[in-house]
Structures are given as C-alpha cells and as structure tokens.
Write a protein that holds these residues in place. Structure first.
Motif, PDB file in Angstrom:
ATOM      1  N   PRO A 138       0.823  -1.214   0.000  1.00  0.00           N
ATOM      2  CA  PRO A 138       0.000   0.000   0.000  1.00  0.00           C
ATOM      3  C   PRO A 138       0.851   1.256   0.000  1.00  0.00           C
ATOM      4  N   ILE A 139       0.282   2.331  -0.545  1.00  0.00           N
ATOM      5  CA  ILE A 139       0.936   3.642  -0.547  1.00  0.00           C
ATOM      6  C   ILE A 139       0.034   4.595   0.242  1.00  0.00           C
ATOM      7  N   GLN A 144     -10.663   5.533  -0.890  1.00  0.00           N
ATOM      8  CA  GLN A 144      -9.810   4.343  -0.961  1.00  0.00           C
ATOM      9  C   GLN A 144      -8.795   4.555  -2.083  1.00  0.00           C
ATOM     10  N   GLN A 145      -7.526   4.533  -1.735  1.00  0.00           N
ATOM     11  CA  GLN A 145      -6.451   4.651  -2.718  1.00  0.00           C
ATOM     12  C   GLN A 145      -5.865   3.262  -2.958  1.00  0.00           C
ATOM     13  N   THR A 166      -4.686  -1.216  -0.316  1.00  0.00           N
ATOM     14  CA  THR A 166      -5.586  -0.087  -0.158  1.00  0.00           C
ATOM     15  C   THR A 166      -5.188   0.776   1.033  1.00  0.00           C
ATOM     16  N   SER A 167      -5.221   2.090   0.820  1.00  0.00           N
ATOM     17  CA  SER A 167      -5.058   3.052   1.907  1.00  0.00           C
ATOM     18  C   SER A 167      -6.343   3.859   2.027  1.00  0.00           C
ATOM     19  N   LEU A 168      -6.783   4.105   3.266  1.00  0.00           N
ATOM     20  CA  LEU A 168      -8.036   4.812   3.505  1.00  0.00           C
ATOM     21  C   LEU A 168      -7.792   6.168   4.160  1.00  0.00           C
ATOM     22  N   ALA A 169      -8.681   7.105   3.856  1.00  0.00           N
ATOM     23  CA  ALA A 169      -8.706   8.397   4.544  1.00  0.00           C
ATOM     24  C   ALA A 169     -10.140   8.911   4.494  1.00  0.00           C
TER      25      ALA A 169
END
Length: 383
Positions: A132-133, A267-268, A323-326
């Motif tokens: 993930p990034i 979601q990235q 996946t990265s979340l914010a």
C-alpha cells in the motif's frame, strides 16, 4: 464474425460502464446494433476490511430498450493460489461480498472464480497484491457551479471536489486507482409508494379502502447513513513524478444531492500496470462518451475468461489491490444552493384509526446493504 461480435460487445460495454458509474436507472436507447447476454464482471479484493466486492451484470433487451441487469443466483469465490484458501462470497444488494472482516495481504496472489446460474464458469488471471501507498492528506472544496449536468435543460450543479495528497515511492513505476464512498444521514428508511410497510417489505395497498395516501414514509428506527459511490474513474501513473510528493490531486466530485452533512471515505488502490491500462481505457470511454460510435480504443481487455471456451469474450476485471483509507467530515449546514434531490412532504401511517391492516407501523429498520448502513462512519461528527 467473432471479431465483429467482440467489437459490438465493446460498444455495449462502454454504455454499460457509463450506466454502472453513474448508477443510472433509466434504460438506454440504442443507436447501433447490440447484443443480449453480454457478461460484465467487476471485482476488487482489498487489504482493508469492508472494501472487497464482486459485481456481475448481463445485457438484456426489455420493451425494446437495452438495460443492464444484475445476475442473481451465481456462485462466486476468492481463491488464494498460494495456500489454496477459498473464501465464498454472499449475494447482498446487487453485489457478491466476502465476510466483513476479509482482507488480502501484500505479497499474496488471488484469483476470482464464478459459477453462473446457467452452469458456465468464469475465472480470472492471478493477481498479486502490491504494497500500500499511504494517503497523506484528504480535503474537499465546495463549488456552487462544480459540474455541468444535462438536467433541467442543462446547467451547472453544486458540490464538493475531492483532493488527495500522497508521496510516490521512488524506483519501480507505481499505478493508482481511487474509489470513494460518501455517507449522508438518512432520515427515511422506507418510502412505500401505493403500498405500505409490513414484515420488511412494501406491500400493495388494499383495494376499496378510502383515505389512503399516494405513499407512506417510515423513519429510521436507528441512526442510518446513505452510501453513494463515485461517478468517474480516477487513475494516475508516476511516469513523470516518480518519487515525488503529489499534492491536491483531484479524484472526483461529490454532487450536492442533499444538504445533509456528509463523510467522504477515499480508498487509494495501488494497482498493477495491466490494471492501470484497463482502467485507462474505461476512463477514455466514460470521459468521451459522446463519441461512442467512433472506433473504440484498443486494449479493452480485462483478465476474466471462460476456461472451457477460449473464444467467449468476458468483459470486466478482477483486481487484488493494496488499499489506503482516509476520511473527512463535510459540514453542509450553511450551503445556500438548492440540492438536486427535492424532499417530498412527510407522510406517515396514522397510529389510530388507520384503514391499513394492523399492526400500525411508523418506522423501519436501517437494513445493511451496499447503499446504506447503520454502522457509524469513523469520521462522523454529531452536530
């Protein structure tokens, strides 16, 4: 002949994607030859819980127009090809989903297997999960004339533009795809038109009974949030920004459908080069939909196939993605512009002297679906 069928399928797929992306419920009038029975599969397996899903749809002709219908009754499973683990998916609200706590891990390899109701089998190529990034920032900016829409004769509509920031890792090429969900407070959990709510469903109004309303509203029994999904395909590759910090990159718009406060969860996805190429073609089709009758772009090939018939063309793609979340809370209290979705007068069942069959019902549960939830969004702020 097969080449022509494939090309017609690509034409239809462009329209199908537009339908899915915009959550359009109106049928599409065709202006060129299309076919029934075209299958489209879209699936994600994520490193974050609650994000993975599979959608299976099929083209059809209903009353002379082309529509896209969700395929019910299929069997779908995710397979970890490293250790043979099988994760069955459950059909919920026009999607097939794994258990809520399911996640994949970086370095693992997964594929999707589908058994259709007619016995056909589809499977995907193997997808390896990347690292993930992280997202470093997420913000929104309100614009009273955010986007032009073909409504009310055509006009600019208000909403919030969504921006993300992140640092691209140096070295090998990186590819990104974004999705997001907006959560709006939902007051009415069921609206039954020419019907009334009993035992979890809207039932037809009894005939011959006077004093009935055109619809009945059933407020939510508990806190509930409506979920909306993006209407665009945001992607990015680091060819000209390898190892740099990307600041305030626009990934989409949250249109002002209502003036309820909102949480936006982004979601990235870190995806492969082949996945990026696939979504790039889709983005071209969606962004340039006025030219659907021109030759479609090359490379519209996903990773789904029929292992028993190499000549059958299956639209869509399965992607296993880190996946990265914010999330960000959006206060819409002081917005002056009118929302796109008007509010009808509240009409509830009378508690006494009702002509409807007993027992009188004045509320409805917030049932969990892909489009609404009773689970409080992490960034939600009570006001």
């Amino acid at each position: 002949m097969k080449a022509m069928q494939k090309r017609l399928g690509i034409y239809f797929f462009a329209i199908l994607v537009l339908t899915i992306i915009s959550n359009c419920i109106d049928p599409i009038e065709p202006d060129f030859e299309l076919r029934e029975g075209l299958i489209f599969v879209e699936g994600f397996a994520s490193t974050e819980p609650g994000v993975s899903f599979v959608s299976i749809t099929e083209s059809a002709i209903e009353f002379g127009v082309y529509v896209v219908n969700f395929v019910e009754g299929a069997s779908a499973e995710l397979e970890n090809v490293d250790n043979g683990e099988i994760v069955p998916l459950v059909e919920i609200e026009e999607a097939y989903v794994p258990p809520e706590d399911f996640t994949v891990a970086p370095g693992e390899s997964w594929k999707l297997n589908i058994l259709m109701p007619d016995g056909k089998q589809f499977t995907s190529e193997v997808e390896k999960v990347l690292d993930p990034i992280p997202l470093s920032d997420l913000k929104v900016q309100y614009d009273p004339e955010l986007e032009f829409r073909e409504i009310f004769g055509g006009r600019f509509v208000p909403g919030h533009e969504i921006f993300v920031s992140f640092t691209d890792p140096p070295g090998a090429g990186n590819y990104y795809y974004w999705s997001y969900r907006s959560y709006e407070n939902l007051d009415i959990c069921e609206k039954c038109r020419e019907s009334y709510f009993r035992d979890g469903e809207c039932r037809p109004l009894p005939r011959g009974i006077g004093g009935l309303q055109p619809y009945y509203d059933y407020p939510c029994q508990s806190d509930c949030w409506r979920i909306r999904f993006p209407e665009s395909i945001p992607i990015f590759e680091d060819e000209f920004s390898n190892g740099r910090t990307i600041t305030d990159f626009s990934i989409g718009n949250a249109i002002l459908y209502t003036k309820e406060d909102m949480v936006i969860e982004v979601q990235q996805f870190a995806i492969s080069a082949s996945a990026h190429e696939y979504y790039k073609v889709l983005k071209d089709l969606v962004d340039n939909n006025s030219g659907l009758n021109a030759p479609p772009p090359a490379g519209l090939v996903g990773n789904m196939f029929n292992p028993a018939d190499s000549e059958e063309f299956v639209f869509g793609r399965f992607t296993a993605a880190a996946t990265s979340l914010a999330s960000v809370f959006v206060d819409r209290t002081f917005i002056g512009e009118e929302a796109l979705e008007g509010r009808e007068p509240l009409i509830t069942e009378p508690t006494f002297g009702s002509p409807l069959p007993p027992p009188a019902t004045v509320s409805a549960p917030c049932s969990e679906t892909r489009f609404r939830t009773a689970i409080r969004p992490e960034a939600w702020i009570d006001q």
